[in-house]
Design a protein around this motif. Sequence first.
Motif, PDB file in Angstrom:
ATOM      1  N   ALA A 284      27.870  70.499 -21.483  1.00  0.00           N
ATOM      2  CA  ALA A 284      29.056  71.833 -21.392  1.00  0.00           C
ATOM      3  C   ALA A 284      28.374  73.002 -21.024  1.00  0.00           C
ATOM      4  O   ALA A 284      28.780  73.847 -20.937  1.00  0.00           O
ATOM      5  CB  ALA A 284      30.035  71.242 -22.331  1.00  0.00           C
ATOM      6  N   ASP A 285      28.131  72.878 -22.704  1.00  0.00           N
ATOM      7  CA  ASP A 285      27.414  74.386 -23.273  1.00  0.00           C
ATOM      8  C   ASP A 285      26.400  75.223 -22.781  1.00  0.00           C
ATOM      9  O   ASP A 285      26.417  76.187 -22.068  1.00  0.00           O
ATOM     10  CB  ASP A 285      27.334  73.726 -24.890  1.00  0.00           C
ATOM     11  CG  ASP A 285      27.055  75.202 -25.476  1.00  0.00           C
ATOM     12  OD1 ASP A 285      28.107  75.979 -25.470  1.00  0.00           O
ATOM     13  OD2 ASP A 285      26.469  75.339 -26.060  1.00  0.00           O
ATOM     14  N   ILE A 286      24.962  74.494 -22.042  1.00  0.00           N
ATOM     15  CA  ILE A 286      24.098  74.887 -20.894  1.00  0.00           C
ATOM     16  C   ILE A 286      24.034  74.541 -20.188  1.00  0.00           C
ATOM     17  O   ILE A 286      23.322  75.197 -19.037  1.00  0.00           O
ATOM     18  CB  ILE A 286      23.228  75.404 -22.278  1.00  0.00           C
ATOM     19  CG1 ILE A 286      22.879  73.806 -23.412  1.00  0.00           C
ATOM     20  CG2 ILE A 286      23.367  76.579 -22.845  1.00  0.00           C
ATOM     21  CD1 ILE A 286      21.290  74.445 -23.681  1.00  0.00           C
TER      22      ILE A 286
ATOM     23  N   GLY B 237      32.854  84.004 -17.565  1.00  0.00           N
ATOM     24  CA  GLY B 237      31.516  85.075 -17.735  1.00  0.00           C
ATOM     25  C   GLY B 237      30.590  83.870 -17.820  1.00  0.00           C
ATOM     26  O   GLY B 237      29.883  83.774 -18.593  1.00  0.00           O
ATOM     27  N   PHE B 238      30.271  84.528 -16.537  1.00  0.00           N
ATOM     28  CA  PHE B 238      28.641  83.142 -16.050  1.00  0.00           C
ATOM     29  C   PHE B 238      27.858  84.290 -16.513  1.00  0.00           C
ATOM     30  O   PHE B 238      26.792  84.877 -14.475  1.00  0.00           O
ATOM     31  CB  PHE B 238      28.707  82.524 -15.079  1.00  0.00           C
ATOM     32  CG  PHE B 238      29.518  81.294 -15.389  1.00  0.00           C
ATOM     33  CD1 PHE B 238      27.991  80.081 -15.930  1.00  0.00           C
ATOM     34  CD2 PHE B 238      30.482  80.566 -15.599  1.00  0.00           C
ATOM     35  CE1 PHE B 238      28.652  78.658 -16.507  1.00  0.00           C
ATOM     36  CE2 PHE B 238      30.936  79.381 -16.109  1.00  0.00           C
ATOM     37  CZ  PHE B 238      30.572  78.350 -16.757  1.00  0.00           C
TER      38      PHE B 238
ATOM     39  N   CYS C 290      37.602  85.759 -18.880  1.00  0.00           N
ATOM     40  CA  CYS C 290      37.497  85.184 -19.817  1.00  0.00           C
ATOM     41  C   CYS C 290      36.440  84.245 -20.305  1.00  0.00           C
ATOM     42  O   CYS C 290      35.789  84.052 -19.442  1.00  0.00           O
ATOM     43  CB  CYS C 290      38.492  83.543 -19.944  1.00  0.00           C
ATOM     44  SG  CYS C 290      38.164  82.039 -21.201  1.00  0.00           S
ATOM     45  N   GLU C 291      35.781  84.540 -20.851  1.00  0.00           N
ATOM     46  CA  GLU C 291      34.456  83.640 -21.741  1.00  0.00           C
ATOM     47  C   GLU C 291      34.482  82.578 -21.356  1.00  0.00           C
ATOM     48  O   GLU C 291      35.166  81.484 -21.413  1.00  0.00           O
ATOM     49  CB  GLU C 291      33.795  83.930 -23.286  1.00  0.00           C
ATOM     50  CG  GLU C 291      32.825  85.356 -23.028  1.00  0.00           C
ATOM     51  CD  GLU C 291      32.103  85.344 -22.214  1.00  0.00           C
ATOM     52  OE1 GLU C 291      30.600  84.278 -22.142  1.00  0.00           O
ATOM     53  OE2 GLU C 291      32.038  86.297 -21.451  1.00  0.00           O
ATOM     54  N   LYS C 292      33.554  81.796 -20.939  1.00  0.00           N
ATOM     55  CA  LYS C 292      32.963  80.261 -20.285  1.00  0.00           C
ATOM     56  C   LYS C 292      32.900  79.650 -22.176  1.00  0.00           C
ATOM     57  O   LYS C 292      32.774  80.339 -23.000  1.00  0.00           O
ATOM     58  CB  LYS C 292      31.737  79.978 -20.093  1.00  0.00           C
ATOM     59  CG  LYS C 292      30.032  80.313 -20.184  1.00  0.00           C
ATOM     60  CD  LYS C 292      29.275  79.865 -20.164  1.00  0.00           C
ATOM     61  CE  LYS C 292      28.491  78.544 -20.600  1.00  0.00           C
ATOM     62  NZ  LYS C 292      27.977  78.229 -21.612  1.00  0.00           N
ATOM     63  N   PRO C 293      33.323  78.422 -22.180  1.00  0.00           N
ATOM     64  CA  PRO C 293      33.341  77.741 -20.981  1.00  0.00           C
ATOM     65  C   PRO C 293      34.990  77.826 -21.118  1.00  0.00           C
ATOM     66  O   PRO C 293      36.024  78.324 -21.348  1.00  0.00           O
ATOM     67  CB  PRO C 293      34.162  76.084 -21.628  1.00  0.00           C
ATOM     68  CG  PRO C 293      33.908  76.429 -23.140  1.00  0.00           C
ATOM     69  CD  PRO C 293      33.446  77.702 -23.294  1.00  0.00           C
TER      70      PRO C 293
ATOM     71  N   THR D 215      37.619  86.635 -25.536  1.00  0.00           N
ATOM     72  CA  THR D 215      36.432  85.809 -26.276  1.00  0.00           C
ATOM     73  C   THR D 215      36.388  85.315 -27.760  1.00  0.00           C
ATOM     74  O   THR D 215      35.539  85.162 -28.619  1.00  0.00           O
ATOM     75  CB  THR D 215      35.035  87.367 -26.584  1.00  0.00           C
ATOM     76  OG1 THR D 215      35.843  87.985 -27.915  1.00  0.00           O
ATOM     77  CG2 THR D 215      35.469  88.667 -25.117  1.00  0.00           C
ATOM     78  N   ALA D 216      37.743  84.753 -27.562  1.00  0.00           N
ATOM     79  CA  ALA D 216      38.541  83.786 -28.819  1.00  0.00           C
ATOM     80  C   ALA D 216      37.377  82.605 -29.164  1.00  0.00           C
ATOM     81  O   ALA D 216      36.412  82.206 -27.389  1.00  0.00           O
ATOM     82  CB  ALA D 216      39.256  83.949 -28.934  1.00  0.00           C
TER      83      ALA D 216
END
Lengths: 377, 377, 377, 377
Positions: B187-189, B131-132, B103-106, B81-82
Motif C-alpha cells: 500500500a505504501d510504496i 499526490g502520485f 489530497c496526499e496519497k493514500p 497533508t494530514a
Amino acid sequence: MTKPKLRIGLIGSGFMGKAHAFGYANAARVFDLPYELELHTLADVTEESAAKAAAALGFARATSDWRALVADPAIEVVNITAPNALHKPMALAAIAAGKHVYCEKPLASQARDAREMADAAEARGVKTQVGFNYLCNPMLALARAMIEAGELGEIRGYRGLHAEDYMADAGGPFTFRHDPIGGGALADIGSHALATAEYVMGPAAGRITRVMGDCVTMIGERRDGEGLRRVEVDDLGRAFLRFESGATGSVEGNWIATGRKMQHDFEVYGTKGALAFTQERFNELHFFSTDDRKGRQGFRRIEAAPEHAPYGLFCVAAGHQLGFNDLKAIEVAGYLDAVAGRRPEPFNFRAGLRIQTLVETIQESSRAGAWRDVPTL
Amino acid sequence: MTKPKLRIGLIGSGFMGKAHAFGYANAARVFDLPYELELHTLADVTEESAAKAAAALGFARATSDWRALVADPAIEVVNITAPNALHKPMALAAIAAGKHVYCEKPLASQARDAREMADAAEARGVKTQVGFNYLCNPMLALARAMIEAGELGEIRGYRGLHAEDYMADAGGPFTFRHDPIGGGALADIGSHALATAEYVMGPAAGRITRVMGDCVTMIGERRDGEGLRRVEVDDLGRAFLRFESGATGSVEGNWIATGRKMQHDFEVYGTKGALAFTQERFNELHFFSTDDRKGRQGFRRIEAAPEHAPYGLFCVAAGHQLGFNDLKAIEVAGYLDAVAGRRPEPFNFRAGLRIQTLVETIQESSRAGAWRDVPTL
Amino acid sequence: MTKPKLRIGLIGSGFMGKAHAFGYANAARVFDLPYELELHTLADVTEESAAKAAAALGFARATSDWRALVADPAIEVVNITAPNALHKPMALAAIAAGKHVYCEKPLASQARDAREMADAAEARGVKTQVGFNYLCNPMLALARAMIEAGELGEIRGYRGLHAEDYMADAGGPFTFRHDPIGGGALADIGSHALATAEYVMGPAAGRITRVMGDCVTMIGERRDGEGLRRVEVDDLGRAFLRFESGATGSVEGNWIATGRKMQHDFEVYGTKGALAFTQERFNELHFFSTDDRKGRQGFRRIEAAPEHAPYGLFCVAAGHQLGFNDLKAIEVAGYLDAVAGRRPEPFNFRAGLRIQTLVETIQESSRAGAWRDVPTL
Amino acid sequence: MTKPKLRIGLIGSGFMGKAHAFGYANAARVFDLPYELELHTLADVTEESAAKAAAALGFARATSDWRALVADPAIEVVNITAPNALHKPMALAAIAAGKHVYCEKPLASQARDAREMADAAEARGVKTQVGFNYLCNPMLALARAMIEAGELGEIRGYRGLHAEDYMADAGGPFTFRHDPIGGGALADIGSHALATAEYVMGPAAGRITRVMGDCVTMIGERRDGEGLRRVEVDDLGRAFLRFESGATGSVEGNWIATGRKMQHDFEVYGTKGALAFTQERFNELHFFSTDDRKGRQGFRRIEAAPEHAPYGLFCVAAGHQLGFNDLKAIEVAGYLDAVAGRRPEPFNFRAGLRIQTLVETIQESSRAGAWRDVPTL
C-alpha cells in the motif's frame, strides 16, 4: 609424478560440443587437474562430420556410431552434447557401460526421465555432471560464500531473472525449443535463474519449497514449413518462491525480452546487506553493507580478482576478466575433481533433476493457478 | 491581462505540507499558471505550530481548526497533508463545501472510503488530485508517449518495482504504517509501482485486469512502547499482472530492501523495442530499438532535456536535471490546469481509488492464493 | 523573534535571472535564513520587460534603469545577471553605493577587471558572491570533507573535466561567447572544472601553483550575419596542473564534445582511496577505500542523503535527489549567511578573480607552449 | 586438404608465457588457422623448470638454453616472453636464424634498440609481432571501423587513459619496472593508451605528430633489499596530442590510481557522434549519434555480438562475452595469418618501435617542458 590418464569421449560437435572441447583444453592448461586427459573419440551424425570435428577439436578418433563410443572400454567419461531428446538414451547407455557422464542441460525433457537417469547413475556409482556453467562464475561463488558467512545477515528476499530476446521475433520459425514436452522459456533459460537462486541462497535459506507460477505464451503460433503451428510452451515464466528458511523471492525466465542478450540477474537482501549481480557485467558483484559507516554506505562494485578463486588461475590481476568459455573450463575442472574423488560433484544428475522438478512444478502451478509444494527428490 | 485569483488552504505542515507549499511556489515561477495564487490559510494541530508554519511557508493566515479552513468561503482549493486517517473526513467536508481538493496519497486506507470520496467529488463537480508525484517526471511522460506512438511496437511485458529500506531494521518501532487497515509495503510504496505501471502501459496495453498476489510479512512483531506488537501487514508485496491487451507483467513493493533508497524501476518490452528506467537516476530513460541497424543496437541513455516537456521550463539545457521537489511543482501545475478546465485531472480521486482497489485486490488474491479479477470502478 | 529584512534588487531576467529568483524563493522555504527577504526591484532592458519579469518572479517594483536600482537606498543586495560585458560597471556602481553584490559568472572577461572589482568590494567592506553553483552540491562538499578528513590518505592526483556539446555544430552562429576577450570553452565551462578542482583538492593539496595549457580552436570561423567571422577563442582547453602539496592533475574544458550535456567529472586519487564523480549523476559520489577488506573492495556508490547537509532540508530521505535549481538555492543560502556574518563568503569576488587568473594563465601558457606559474592574487 | 605445419618455440613460462601457450591452443580451436601448429620446444631458466612448463603447456621438448631453441632449424616461430632486458638479444638471434618472432611488450627498453630489431626483421624478411593484446578486442575494431566509415563525422578530439593501482603502495619494493631505462608508468601502461589512440584514431585522424608531456614521480624512493633506492621513472605520465588531421587529444598512463584495476578508457568526439569505452567493461562500446532523432538521442550501449568479428567464433550469441585470454587468441590468429601472407602484420616490430618512440618523445618533452615533434620512423 605422473598423473593417471582419463579418456574422454564426446558425442556431438555443435556449439556445446565445441564448448566442451575448449573446456577440457583450457582446464588442462589452467588447473592442476588430477588426470592427464586424452581426447579419445568424437561421435557425430556422419563419419565425415565426425572426422572433421575430431580433427578440429583435437580428438584422436571419430565415429558415426555413438553406441560404439559408449561401449568402448577405453573411454572413461562420456560427454553428451547431442539434441535434448537423445540425452536420456545416451546417458543410460553410458551409465550402463560404467562411464562417468557429463551431459548438457536440460538433463531431460521431463523430470521423470531425469529421475531415471539420476537413479541409474547413483546405482551404478558413476560421477555425473549437468552443464549449468553460469554457476561456475567466481563472482557467484563469492556471492554464495558471503551469504554463507553471514556478511548480509539473515537473508530475507531474492529477485532473479534470466531474460534474452532470441525468440522475440514472432516471424521466427517453430523449433525444437517450442516442443510441448520440455520446451519453453522457463525450461530453457528460466532453469538458469532457478539454478542460480538455489546455488546462491542455499547456504542460508535452503531450498525452494513452494512456488506459484505464471507461464505465458505471447506468440501463439509460428511458421512451420509452409504452414503455421500452434505454440503451447511459454515465452516467459514467472514464479513466486518460498525457501526453507522462510525467505521469499521471485524469478523470471523470458526469451522475448527485446534488446536483452544476457540479463541473468539477481538481487539478494539480508538484514545487514545486499548483493546485486548481472551477467551483462559478470566480472562484477555489487555489495551493500550496513557495516559501512553512515554517510559512506552504498553499493560497492567488486571487480573479479585473484582473491576470488579460481579467477587467479586465468588472470594474474584484477580487471582482466573471464569470458564465457572460461566458465566452461571451470565447470570441467570441478567435474574432474569430482571424478577423482577430490570433492562432491558440483552439479550432478540429481541436481539436474532438481531443476527440472522446479520447472515442472512452476508450470503445473501456473496451469492450476495455485501454489504448489516442490516435491522432494 | 490579469489572471483570476485562486486561494489555497493547506492542512498539515509536515514533509508533504512543505512539499505542497514548495510546489505552489515553484509552479508559480516556472509555469504560466492559469491563476494568480494566494496562499490563504494554513491549518495545523495547534495555533502555535500553524502560525509558525504559515510564516515559514508563506501563508497569510493560520488556524488550528481545519474545519474552519474548509468552511472559509474565500478558499477555493484545499490541500490535505494530514495523517492518513483524516484524509476522508477532511476531504468529504471540503467537497461538501464545494472546494477543489488535493489530497496526499493514500487517498484512503480502504477502497470503500476512497470510492465514497471519489463519488462525492464527482457529484459535487469539484476537481481533485491525489499526490502520485513520481508520475510527474518528464521521463515517464516520455516513456508513455513512446509507447503510445508505437516506438516499441506491440507491448508484451512489464516488470515494475518500488523498493526501499526504511523498514529493514527489525528493531524499528511499530508505526501507523503498520496499521492492519491500509498499512504495509504494498500500500505504501507498491502503490507507486502500480500507478507507474498503469500510467506507462495504459495507452498501449490498457488497464490491469487480473492479479495474483504474494504479500509477505518478514518482521512479525515490532516494538510498541515497552512491549512488542504483532505486525500483520506485508513487508513486501508482489503481483503477477494481466493487462487488457493481453500483455502481462509483474510488480513488487518492498520496504525491507536493505541498501535501496529509491528503486522505483520499470522495464517495458515490446515487439520492436524496450525501455528501462530507474528512479535512482530519474533524469534518464534507456531505450532499445530494433530499428537501429544490426551491430549498432543497444540500450540508449536518453538524458532529460528541453525536448521532454516541461523539463525546459526548469532548465534551459539537457543534463542540468530536475530534483524531487520539481516533480511536485509539475504536479501542482497539472492540477491547476485541470481546475481551470484546461485539461482533465491528471490523477483524481477516482484514480486514487483505482490504485487502492489494485492494492486490495492483490492483498485479497494473496490471502486466497488465487488469481483475482480487478473490479471495475 | 522577527528577522531583519533584506531587500534584493535583481538586474536581468534571463535564465540566470530566473535562477536567482528561484534561488531566493526556495532558499527562504528550505533554510532558516538570517533575513526576511524582500524581492524589491527588478531591472531589465525595457520598462515592459522589467514589469513582466517582476510580476512573474515576485519582485515588487520594476525599472528599465539599472543605475536607479543600484542607487536605491532601500536595496541592500544587488544581483547581476546581465550580459558579461556589463558585470564590471554594474558591480562597481553597486559596490560604490555600498551594496552587497551577487554576480553571475564570469565575474569579468579579464582578470584585471575582476581584480578591480574584488579590490573595490573589499575596500568598501561589502559581501560578494560569484555564481559557481556546481560547487554547492552536497556531494562535492562530501568529497571535500572526506579529503580533508584524510579518508583518501595523502592526495596524489586529480583528473577534472567539464565537457558539453552546445558549440559542437560548426553551423552555429558567432556569439558573445566567441568574443576574443573573455570567450572560449576554457573560460566558459573549463572555469567550472577549475573551480571544482581547487574546491575539492584545496584542504589537502592546496592551490594550483603551475599550469601547462593546451587551448585549441577547432571551428575556425562561424556565421556572423551574412558573412563568416574568424573565431579566435578555444573550443577546448586542457591543462596539466601542479598543486601546492606536490599533487598533480589535469583538467579539460570542452564545448564541442558531441553527445555530452553535463560531463562535469572528476576523479581524485590518494594513497588510501579514491573518489569519482560525474555531474551527469550528481546525486552520487563513488568512493574506493583500501580500508575495506581484500576481496570486498570496490568503488561504492554513495547516494545523496540527509547525512550530506544540506540535502536533508530539501528531501527527508536518501534517493529523492536534488535538481539543478536546488543547487542555486544552496548558493543563495550560503551567501546570505555570509552577508549576515555567520560564515565567510562561499565564493566571493576574489575567488572569481582566482578562477579568471587560472583561465588566463592557462591560455597564456598555451600560447607560449610552456609552463607558467599561477600568479598569487 | 591438410594444412602446412608451423613449429613454435617459446622462451619463458611466466604469466605471458602461459598466455602465449593458451593463445595458440585457443586460436587453433576457434579460428581456421592457416597452419597445423606444433608446440615444439619451450625454453626456461633451468632444465627442470623448462620440463615442467613444457609438460603443463603442451610443448613436446624443453631446454634451458634459449640459444639452442633459437638455432633449432625445426622451429619457425620464436615467442619471447623473457624479462624485458633479454628481448633484444633473443629477438636479434632469432631473426638472424630466419625465424618469425613474436615478442611481448615492450619490444625494447629504448627506441634505438627497438629500431635495430625492426630493421633487422625487415632486412631478413621475417614476420614479427609485439603483444599489444587490448587492441585485439572486437569492440576496438568496431570503434575503428565506425570512425573509418565516418559514422562519427569528422573526428575532432580524443581522450585516452590507462590507469591501474599496482604501484600505488609506497611500501612496495623497487622492481625492474622502476629501472631508469625503459621503466615507468608511461612506458609500462601508458604505452597501451598510446597504442589504442593511434589504432582507433588512425583511419580518420592519422598519426600523432606532436606531443607535450608531463611525467611525474610521486613515490621518490622505494625499498631495495635493506635500504631505499631512488626512483627516477614516472608514476604517471600525461600528454597532450596532435594528430595529422589536426584533431587533438590527451592521454594518461598511471600506475598509482588507487582502486583502478583496468581503467583503459577512451572517448572520441566527432562532428556527428561520439564513442566511449572502458576496458573495465570491455565487451561494450557506447555510441552517440546525432543521426538519432531529437529527444531520442543518447549514448547507446552496444554489447559485443557475433556481428563484431571475430566475437562470433568464440560465442554464438551476444552477451556471452570474451575474456582476457580470448584477446590473446585473437592476437595469435592475426599474427599467424600474417605469417601465412594472408594479411599484413597486425602489430609488428615497427609498430612496437612507434610506441616506444611516442613514449620517449613524451618523456623528453616532459623533461624539456616544451612540445616536441614525434620523429618519423
